[in-house]
Design an enzyme around this catalytic site. Structure first.
Site, PDB file in Angstrom:
ATOM      1  N   ARG A 110      34.380  38.511  35.520  1.00 40.68           N
ATOM      2  CA  ARG A 110      34.953  38.444  36.872  1.00 40.68           C
ATOM      3  C   ARG A 110      33.899  38.626  37.973  1.00 40.68           C
ATOM      4  O   ARG A 110      33.828  37.834  38.910  1.00 40.68           O
ATOM      5  CB  ARG A 110      36.053  39.491  37.033  1.00 40.68           C
ATOM      6  CG  ARG A 110      37.293  39.205  36.204  1.00 40.68           C
ATOM      7  CD  ARG A 110      38.422  40.143  36.580  1.00 40.68           C
ATOM      8  NE  ARG A 110      39.634  39.863  35.816  1.00 40.68           N
ATOM      9  CZ  ARG A 110      40.788  40.503  35.994  1.00 40.68           C
ATOM     10  NH1 ARG A 110      40.872  41.469  36.913  1.00 40.68           N
ATOM     11  NH2 ARG A 110      41.847  40.196  35.268  1.00 40.68           N
ATOM     12  N   ASP A 183      38.986  42.391  41.752  1.00 39.86           N
ATOM     13  CA  ASP A 183      37.875  41.583  41.250  1.00 39.86           C
ATOM     14  C   ASP A 183      38.291  40.181  40.800  1.00 39.86           C
ATOM     15  O   ASP A 183      37.452  39.412  40.314  1.00 39.86           O
ATOM     16  CB  ASP A 183      37.144  42.304  40.110  1.00 39.86           C
ATOM     17  CG  ASP A 183      38.084  42.723  38.989  1.00 39.86           C
ATOM     18  OD1 ASP A 183      39.244  42.249  38.971  1.00 39.86           O
ATOM     19  OD2 ASP A 183      37.669  43.526  38.132  1.00 39.86           O
ATOM     20  N   ASP A 184      39.564  39.839  40.958  1.00 40.04           N
ATOM     21  CA  ASP A 184      39.993  38.465  40.665  1.00 40.04           C
ATOM     22  C   ASP A 184      40.408  37.735  41.940  1.00 40.04           C
ATOM     23  O   ASP A 184      41.109  36.724  41.886  1.00 40.04           O
ATOM     24  CB  ASP A 184      41.134  38.446  39.648  1.00 40.04           C
ATOM     25  CG  ASP A 184      42.368  39.201  40.130  1.00 40.04           C
ATOM     26  OD1 ASP A 184      42.280  39.883  41.175  1.00 40.04           O
ATOM     27  OD2 ASP A 184      43.415  39.119  39.458  1.00 40.04           O
ATOM     28  N   ASP A 272      47.940  51.235  45.949  1.00 39.42           N
ATOM     29  CA  ASP A 272      48.362  50.401  47.081  1.00 39.42           C
ATOM     30  C   ASP A 272      49.689  50.868  47.669  1.00 39.42           C
ATOM     31  O   ASP A 272      49.908  50.790  48.884  1.00 39.42           O
ATOM     32  CB  ASP A 272      48.416  48.923  46.685  1.00 39.42           C
ATOM     33  CG  ASP A 272      49.204  48.670  45.409  1.00 39.42           C
ATOM     34  OD1 ASP A 272      49.744  49.631  44.829  1.00 39.42           O
ATOM     35  OD2 ASP A 272      49.275  47.499  44.976  1.00 39.42           O
ATOM     36  N   HIS A 296      47.467  36.890  41.723  1.00 39.95           N
ATOM     37  CA  HIS A 296      47.729  36.092  40.516  1.00 39.95           C
ATOM     38  C   HIS A 296      49.199  36.148  40.110  1.00 39.95           C
ATOM     39  O   HIS A 296      49.616  35.417  39.204  1.00 39.95           O
ATOM     40  CB  HIS A 296      46.856  36.594  39.362  1.00 39.95           C
ATOM     41  CG  HIS A 296      47.224  37.980  38.907  1.00 39.95           C
ATOM     42  ND1 HIS A 296      46.719  39.120  39.502  1.00 39.95           N
ATOM     43  CD2 HIS A 296      48.056  38.417  37.925  1.00 39.95           C
ATOM     44  CE1 HIS A 296      47.215  40.186  38.904  1.00 39.95           C
ATOM     45  NE2 HIS A 296      48.037  39.788  37.947  1.00 39.95           N
TER      46      HIS A 296
END
Length: 340
Positions: A110, A183-184, A272, A296
């Site tokens: 990644r 990281d994506d 979050d 995603h």
């Protein structure tokens, strides 16, 4: 004695009549002045008079001083969801603090992608928060790599530990905006600057994309005795979110110097969600919902190709749904470029 008393009454009556006459005369003159002022206003406030004066101003050039102050200017949509804001300040990449959360097992597949793409355009503004001292990554990123010493296990405690380090490092910086990414995520720097430029970093701004179509409801363990509930929105970390410096500083009692971890433990929420709890629940600041951030978890193939350059963040599917990517026409096939 009686004559004197009657005479006094007559004198008082005459004085009263004189006062009444004086008052009536004053009222008459004021009405006359008001009428004249109204006539003057009607003549100078008419459309014809104003148009004449406007033409004179254009001829003399006196209008140029004020031509940037457009009362009829139309605001532009900033968040991509109908929210409208006026431009507040010029913004540059150097004003951003971009935090990328990662873990040891994703350093290779990644992070290499990010280093080769958007991070290469914002090296000094991007900080990589990980849980392992990777010498190879250290050589590439230098001091921009931050070893949080948090656990590599994907738990609430480990995630909140990294978020706490991210927050503290931002507060110690001189940056105007804190932006958290996974990281994506692929970050479109131009779109991000365009979005944040419509706000002021000194005001309370929390912008991102909710992962749910309704606010979260949880037990209120901070304000009350735990018997009540609290509803709030939060921006999903998987799509990325940004917080202004002005708001970040107000979060300090619940987030700085390790307080973020203790706050998360009290409310028993992930990182979050805890951010949203502090901002909406404790500070009563409303989140700015934006559909320009993407994780995603969305159906990324549904994004129109012509709108991709306007999006702030994009993502791609994981091992269970690796074909969940944006539609991009190019020289590379999906097999050669699986994350698009």
């Amino acid at each position: 004695m009686k004559i004197t008393y009657v005479g006094l009454i007559k004198v008082c009556f005459l004085v009263f009549l004189l006062l009444c006459a004086t008052v009536l005369l004053n009222i008459s003159w004021r009405q006359r002045d008001s009428s004249q002022s109204l006539q003057h206003c009607n003549s100078t406030c008419s459309a014809k008079y104003l148009e004449t004066k406007l033409k004179e101003a254009h001829l003399t050039g006196r209008h140029k001083k004020w031509e940037t102050y457009r009362l009829d200017a139309k605001p532009t949509s900033a968040t991509g969801q109908g929210h409208q804001h006026f431009a507040k300040e010029p913004l540059q990449i150097k004003d951003l603090f971009i935090a990328v959360k990662t873990t040891k097992k994703y350093h290779g597949n990644r992070l290499n992608l990010l280093m080769q793409t958007w991070i290469s355009r914002a090296k000094e503004q991007t900080f990589i928060f990980t849980d392992w001292e990777d010498q190879e990554l250290r050589q590439k990123a230098g001091d921009q790599m931050v070893n949080t010493n948090c656990s590599a296990v994907h738990t609430r405690q480990a995630l909140c530990c990294k978020m706490a380090v991210e927050y503290d490092k931002f507060v110690l910086s001189d940056k105007k905006w804190f932006c958290h990414l996974d990281d994506d995520n692929y970050l479109n720097l131009h779109a991000l600057l365009d979005l944040l430029s419509t706000f002021s970093h000194s005001t309370d701004v929390y912008v991102g994309r909710p992962s749910l179509d309704h606010p979260v409801e949880t037990v209120d363990r901070m304000k009350g005795d735990g018997s009540g509930s609290l509803k709030f929105w939060f921006a999903t970390g998987g799509a990325g979110f940004c917080i202004s410096r002005g708001l970040a500083l107000k979060m300090s009692p619940w987030a700085s110097m390790g307080n973020f971890i203790s706050t998360a433990e009290k409310v028993r929420l992930p990182d979050d969600c805890t951010i949203g709890y502090i901002i909406e629940g404790m500070l009563d600041v409303k989140m700015q919902h934006s559909n320009l951030f993407h994780s995603h978890l969305e159906h990324l193939q549904r994004l129109p190709t012509e709108s991709l350059l306007k999006q702030v963040t994009l993502s791609y599917g994981g091992p269970d749904n690796k074909w969940n990517v944006v539609r991009v026409n190019g020289a590379f096939s999906l097999a050669e470029d699986p994350t698009r």
